[in-house]
Design an enzyme around this catalytic site. Sequence first.
Site, PDB file in Angstrom:
ATOM      1  N   LYS A  84       0.830  -1.211   0.000  1.00 23.66           N
ATOM      2  CA  LYS A  84       0.000   0.000   0.000  1.00 23.66           C
ATOM      3  C   LYS A  84       0.858   1.252   0.000  1.00 23.66           C
ATOM      4  CE  LYS A  84      -4.078  -1.770   2.410  1.00 23.66           C
ATOM      5  NZ  LYS A  84      -4.765  -1.777   3.697  1.00 23.66           N
ATOM      6  N   LYS A 143      -4.771 -10.496  -6.430  1.00 27.87           N
ATOM      7  CA  LYS A 143      -6.037 -10.793  -5.744  1.00 27.87           C
ATOM      8  C   LYS A 143      -7.113  -9.749  -6.089  1.00 27.87           C
ATOM      9  CE  LYS A 143      -5.767  -8.172  -1.603  1.00 27.87           C
ATOM     10  NZ  LYS A 143      -5.725  -7.851  -0.265  1.00 27.87           N
ATOM     11  N   LYS A 160     -10.816  -4.188  -3.681  1.00 23.29           N
ATOM     12  CA  LYS A 160     -11.705  -3.024  -3.801  1.00 23.29           C
ATOM     13  C   LYS A 160     -10.963  -1.832  -4.383  1.00 23.29           C
ATOM     14  CE  LYS A 160     -13.784  -3.894   0.669  1.00 23.29           C
ATOM     15  NZ  LYS A 160     -12.812  -3.761   1.748  1.00 23.29           N
TER      16      LYS A 160
HETATM   17  P1  TYM Z   1     -10.943  -6.059   3.646  1.00 27.35           P
HETATM   18  O1  TYM Z   1     -11.974  -5.012   3.831  1.00 27.35           O
HETATM   19  O2  TYM Z   1      -9.851  -5.811   2.648  1.00 27.35           O
HETATM   20  O3  TYM Z   1     -11.609  -7.436   3.256  1.00 27.35           O
HETATM   21  C1  TYM Z   1     -12.672  -7.962   4.019  1.00 27.35           C
HETATM   22  C2  TYM Z   1     -12.582  -9.480   4.050  1.00 27.35           C
HETATM   23  O4  TYM Z   1     -12.583 -10.010   2.721  1.00 27.35           O
HETATM   24  C3  TYM Z   1     -11.450 -10.842   2.523  1.00 27.35           C
HETATM   25  N1  TYM Z   1     -10.980 -10.684   1.138  1.00 27.35           N
HETATM   26  C4  TYM Z   1     -10.822 -11.692   0.282  1.00 27.35           C
HETATM   27  N2  TYM Z   1     -11.010 -13.018   0.402  1.00 27.35           N
HETATM   28  C5  TYM Z   1     -10.761 -13.786  -0.688  1.00 27.35           C
HETATM   29  N3  TYM Z   1     -10.330 -13.290  -1.873  1.00 27.35           N
HETATM   30  C6  TYM Z   1     -10.123 -11.962  -2.031  1.00 27.35           C
HETATM   31  N4  TYM Z   1      -9.704 -11.460  -3.189  1.00 27.35           N
HETATM   32  C7  TYM Z   1     -10.365 -11.100  -0.928  1.00 27.35           C
HETATM   33  N5  TYM Z   1     -10.267  -9.770  -0.746  1.00 27.35           N
HETATM   34  C8  TYM Z   1     -10.644  -9.532   0.531  1.00 27.35           C
HETATM   35  C9  TYM Z   1     -10.413 -10.357   3.511  1.00 27.35           C
HETATM   36  O5  TYM Z   1      -9.467 -11.364   3.810  1.00 27.35           O
HETATM   37  C10 TYM Z   1     -11.268  -9.992   4.703  1.00 27.35           C
HETATM   38  O6  TYM Z   1     -11.554 -11.133   5.481  1.00 27.35           O
HETATM   39  N6  TYM Z   1      -7.866  -5.522   7.508  1.00 27.35           N
HETATM   40  C11 TYM Z   1      -9.129  -6.100   7.091  1.00 27.35           C
HETATM   41  C12 TYM Z   1     -10.320  -5.641   7.910  1.00 27.35           C
HETATM   42  C13 TYM Z   1     -10.199  -5.817   9.384  1.00 27.35           C
HETATM   43  C14 TYM Z   1     -10.334  -7.015  10.113  1.00 27.35           C
HETATM   44  C15 TYM Z   1     -10.210  -6.657  11.484  1.00 27.35           C
HETATM   45  C16 TYM Z   1     -10.540  -8.342   9.750  1.00 27.35           C
HETATM   46  C17 TYM Z   1     -10.003  -4.812  10.283  1.00 27.35           C
HETATM   47  N7  TYM Z   1     -10.009  -5.318  11.545  1.00 27.35           N
HETATM   48  C18 TYM Z   1     -10.287  -7.608  12.491  1.00 27.35           C
HETATM   49  C19 TYM Z   1     -10.616  -9.283  10.762  1.00 27.35           C
HETATM   50  C20 TYM Z   1     -10.494  -8.926  12.120  1.00 27.35           C
HETATM   51  C21 TYM Z   1      -9.382  -5.720   5.654  1.00 27.35           C
HETATM   52  O7  TYM Z   1      -8.873  -4.777   5.153  1.00 27.35           O
HETATM   53  O8  TYM Z   1     -10.306  -6.469   5.046  1.00 27.35           O
END
Ligand code: TYM
Length: 329
Positions: free
Chosen positions: A112, A193, A196
């Site tokens: 990032k 991957k 968003k």
């Molecule tokens: P975020 O918002 O990027 O994604 C949310 C969830 O979706 C999963 N994910 C994917 N799984 C499979 N293939 C993909 N291409 C893909 N893209 C995203 C992510 O693994 C996630 O589970 N840092 C985290 C948010 C967060 C969080 C937490 C998660 C903040 N605090 C505490 C768990 C526990 C994030 O940016 O997810």
Amino acid sequence: MKARVLSGVQPSGNLHLGNYLGALKNWAEIQSDYESIFCIVDLHAITVYQEPEELVSKIRETAALFIAAGIDPEQSSIVVQSSVSGHAELAWMLTCVTPLGWLNRMTQFKAKSEKQDTIGDGLLQYPVLMAADILLYQAKIVPVGEDQSQHLELTRDIAQRFNAQYGETFNVPETRLPTVGARIMGLDDPTVKMSKSVTGTNHAIALLDPPEVVRKKIARATTDSQPGVDPENMGAGIANLFTIANACDPAVTRSVVAGMRYGDFKKRVAEAVVARLEPIQKKYKEITTEPGYIDAVLQRGLERVLPIAQDTIRTTKRAMGLYVPGGSV
Ligand code: TYM
């Protein structure tokens, strides 16, 4: 008492099929076995600039998508991270026990920060805030996609280091990945991957994409030049489409797709996705036309989790020797 589950999604950009198959679908499946808390992590979203007006509407949209994807707000708590001040408070306390070297090693931070002109401090602290989200509720299980595994490792390291320095305070959580769909790749480039933050129109399938858009995106997905599907030897693009179809509809197995010409295979994949998204989109429409519904769900979630968060903050303050107003025990 049921063990506690916690997970979160950033309300930045449009939620996509990777978010659903990697996270939301799994949450919906396990929620009845646990005491579940699902967070809309708006404080994480602002580590990169967000248009304020857009962010506030994305927060509600994300909450509605949680419910549309099968999270039952009667059973699980849906919470906006910034509405519980304990997330930010605990993040600071954990920052003070986290070596800088651990944060510099995070691959998501490196990726990032390469895209930013100036690297905000929040981007470096991002995984500590994530550790705070999890440890604040003493969660046992954290269901996420594979891209969060390194952050979860760090969370465990921080919890253990804190416990070693200040005494047993935090539960050390486990990562729970889905069996299929832990890493969904971009349709335009199956080596990165699905994300968003990638802006290409053919990169991701948004959960709210209408059926004709889904069909078009899948028809245009990058594949290779083989004539048909060889289940023993799928190229990255075909393998990704197969994973998507199989995760959406387990009836789409390797033997079902064996030998299919790519055009027919893509049509089958598109049907599996469209059928999976249809009830989600229908439910989304229903709940977003009901005035006040989402705010009431978020308020209820907040009221349920606040006492847990306040309890952990008090325990952590005591462990560290910080002053706890009105209580010396
Ligand atoms: P975020 O918002 O990027 O994604 C949310 C969830 O979706 C999963 N994910 C994917 N799984 C499979 N293939 C993909 N291409 C893909 N893209 C995203 C992510 O693994 C996630 O589970 N840092 C985290 C948010 C967060 C969080 C937490 C998660 C903040 N605090 C505490 C768990 C526990 C994030 O940016 O997810």
